[in-house]
Design an enzyme around this catalytic site. Structure first.
Site, PDB file in Angstrom:
ATOM      1  N   LYS A 274       0.686   7.223 -21.439  1.00 15.44           N
ATOM      2  CA  LYS A 274       1.656   8.136 -22.041  1.00 15.44           C
ATOM      3  C   LYS A 274       1.525   9.537 -21.439  1.00 15.44           C
ATOM      4  CE  LYS A 274       3.003   9.804 -26.673  1.00 15.44           C
ATOM      5  NZ  LYS A 274       2.699   9.685 -28.113  1.00 15.44           N
TER       6      LYS A 274
ATOM      7  N   SER B 193       6.563   8.523 -30.726  1.00 13.98           N
ATOM      8  CA  SER B 193       6.730   9.282 -29.509  1.00 13.98           C
ATOM      9  C   SER B 193       6.249   8.557 -28.244  1.00 13.98           C
ATOM     10  CB  SER B 193       5.971  10.608 -29.631  1.00 13.98           C
ATOM     11  OG  SER B 193       4.578  10.402 -29.823  1.00 13.98           O
TER      12      SER B 193
ATOM     13  N   SER C 271       3.655   6.943 -34.005  1.00 10.59           N
ATOM     14  CA  SER C 271       4.104   7.061 -32.611  1.00 10.59           C
ATOM     15  C   SER C 271       3.705   5.898 -31.713  1.00 10.59           C
ATOM     16  CB  SER C 271       3.572   8.360 -32.004  1.00 10.59           C
ATOM     17  OG  SER C 271       4.146   9.470 -32.654  1.00 10.59           O
TER      18      SER C 271
END
EC number: 3.5.1.99
Length: 548
Positions: A119, A194, A218
């Site tokens: 990420k 996210s 997330s």
């Protein structure tokens, strides 16, 4: 005006530079994949991509599958998924150098030769961790985060970084720098956030193992929306990157870093690899708890708590059915299911989470967006953060009879004194103790819970920030929790959705019904929860659910 124009022009220049780097990354991936295909035309990449991680890892370690065959198979597939979903922000070209060195390695780690995706917000040396903020462009990390360091020592090869929403405080995946990421299952749907870039890439088959972070769901939203598995560990079971704490949060909402994969066994292998001496030596704040094989491999029947709703966000028909069917199948498999009474979730969301996150009235949050060109997906919170206290009080009072949830959000975003913050932290600790006491009174091992789904349409998560109740509860409690897909939306679910009203019958409830609409065939997941530091039991429960 001239200074402002020059500043904005400078910001747009940085955006263009970041997008050009993203485009170059995709070109580099295409060239690398093509070069490999030309040199090795007989390699069957389809069969490589079909292997589950445990089997792939075994073949890499015993030498029956060369690491470069696996690496370039995933580079090619990742390129395809990135082209379709816009999930990759950067190709880590040094991964090719690491691949060459890996062939010479004498000691083979558990993840030897496995390409992994990372990420955006997790630091990789020499690469930006933008968090969707323009000001973070061209500010490469000085060193790898602890998780990335351990992955490399275990032989894994980080090869791409993936997209996130601006600030990470969203369960969509869009920012002004790299744009919107799409769901690989249906491009009109959000991949979640996210860790949305990870969800899209892993869900589309472009990565066999991805790493994201979880502040309010997330990891779990992308996993549920994209039909894969994910584990949010206890906050400090794995070292989470400092960049996760956008608002310098402490106790109220605990951040965690965790893995995402197609199946539970892949998550298990990952946790075995990460919970090692390297992790404990690199970060002494991580408790030295190696993976407990005895707990994971146990076959003892489980005593499982469950609930179908939190009485705050009304579950979609498919969500409710997912829990009911899973409960029945678990009982048929010999486990004991016990109803769990969930109360005061509205208080947890407003008073612990919103108030805890914006304890200074939103001043810190507002500062994070200073100088940015866009505040994507955070319009309501951004506007409230910059509003004076007297206006918040007035609006809260006016809105209370008509839109009580909006009133509660406004009231929760007032500035707190130091004494009030201390009291809040004490209150959260008390709530956690009471929750555990209720758990122990019922003699539970684990808990089965709904997970928001199916995937919402593009743009809807930004309008539905209140719908995080099912996930954020376990960040406030800091419990390990995993997501496992168990069913798909049926025509009957879609028909039943026509009667969806919600518990508050306000604008948010009406909007959520629209966001669920038209989802036949999309995956629906459940959450599997355990007590703090019991990740192995959580994974064992996830495996039970997966194999039903």
């Amino acid at each position: 005006l001239l200074l402002r124009w020059r500043r904005r022009r400078g910001l747009w220049r940085k955006v263009r530079a970041a997008r050009q780097r993203q485009e170059r990354s995709l070109v580099q991936m295409e060239m690398a994949a093509r070069r490999f295909r030309e040199q090795h035309p007989s390699v069957n990449t389809t069969s490589i991509l079909s292997l589950p991680l445990p089997e792939l890892s075994k073949k890499l370690r015993d030498g029956s599958l060369p690491p470069d065959h696996v690496f370039y198979a995933y580079v090619g597939k990742a390129l395809q998924i990135a082209t379709e979903t816009n999930c990759i922000t950067e190709y880590l070209q040094e991964s090719e150098t690491q691949l060459r060195k890996a062939k010479l390695a004498e000691k083979l780690g558990l993840l030897y030769g496995v390409p992994v995706s990372i990420k955006d917000s997790i630091d990789c040396q020499g690469h930006d961790s933008t968090l969707g903020f323009i000001r973070n462009v061209n500010k490469p990390a000085a060193e790898d985060s602890v998780v990335v360091q351990v992955l490399r020592r275990q032989g894994a090869i980080p090869f791409v970084k993936t997209n996130v929403p601006q600030s990470l405080i969203s369960y969509d995946c869009k920012n002004l720098i790299f744009g919107q990421t799409f769901n690989p299952l249906l491009y009109t749907r959000s991949p979640g956030g996210s860790s949305g870039g990870e969800g899209a890439l892993v869900g589309g088959g472009g990565s066999i193992l991805g790493f994201g972070t979880d502040v309010g769901g997330s990891l779990r939203f992308p996993a549920a929306f994209c039909g894969i598995c994910a584990l949010k560990p206890t906050g400090n079971r794995l070292r989470h990157p400092p960049t996760v704490n956008v608002l310098c949060w402490s106790l109220p909402v605990v951040a965690a870093v965790g893995p995402m994969a197609k199946d539970v066994e892949s998550l298990v292998l990952c946790m075995r690899a990460l919970l090692c001496e390297d992790m404990f030596n690199l970060d002494s704040t991580v408790p030295p708890l190696p993976f407990n094989e005895e707990v994971y491999s146990s076959t003892q029947p489980l005593r499982i708590g469950y609930y179908e709703t939190d009485f705050f966000t009304m579950p979609s028909p498919a969500m409710r059915r997912a829990v009911r069917e899973t409960k029945q199948l678990l009982e048929d498999a010999g486990h004991t299911l016990v109803p769990f009474e969930l109360t005061n979730v509205d208080y947890v969301i407003f008073n612990f989470c919103v108030r805890g996150m914006f304890a200074d009235g939103g001043t810190s949050f507002h500062k994070k967006f200073k100088g940015e060109l866009e505040k994507s997906g955070m319009g309501l919170f951004f506007w409230l953060a910059k509003s004076p206290s007297w206006l918040k009080t007035l609006l809260s009072w006016i809105a209370k009879p008509f839109v009580p949830r909006f009133s509660a959000i406004i009231r929760s975003m007032r500035p707190n004194t130091v004494d009030e913050v201390w009291s809040l932290h004490h209150e959260i600790e008390e709530f956690c103790h009471q929750f555990i006491a209720q758990w122990k009174k019922l003699n539970l091992d684990v808990m089965l819970c709904p997970m928001l789904g199916p995937a919402l349409g593009i743009g809807y998560p930004g309008k539905l920030s209140v719908a995080v109740s099912y996930t954020m509860l376990y960040n406030a409690l800091d419990f390990p929790v995993g997501v496992v897909p168990v069913t798909m939306v049926t025509d009957e679910d879609e028909e039943e959705l026509k009667g969806y009203k919600g518990y508050f019958r306000d604008w948010w409830d009406r909007t959520l019904a629209k966001a669920f609409h038209g989802s036949v065939g999309l995956p629906v997941a459940v959450q599997c929860v355990a007590l703090p530091w019991q990740e192995e039991l959580c994974l064992r429960f996830m495996k039970e659910v997966e194999t039903l």
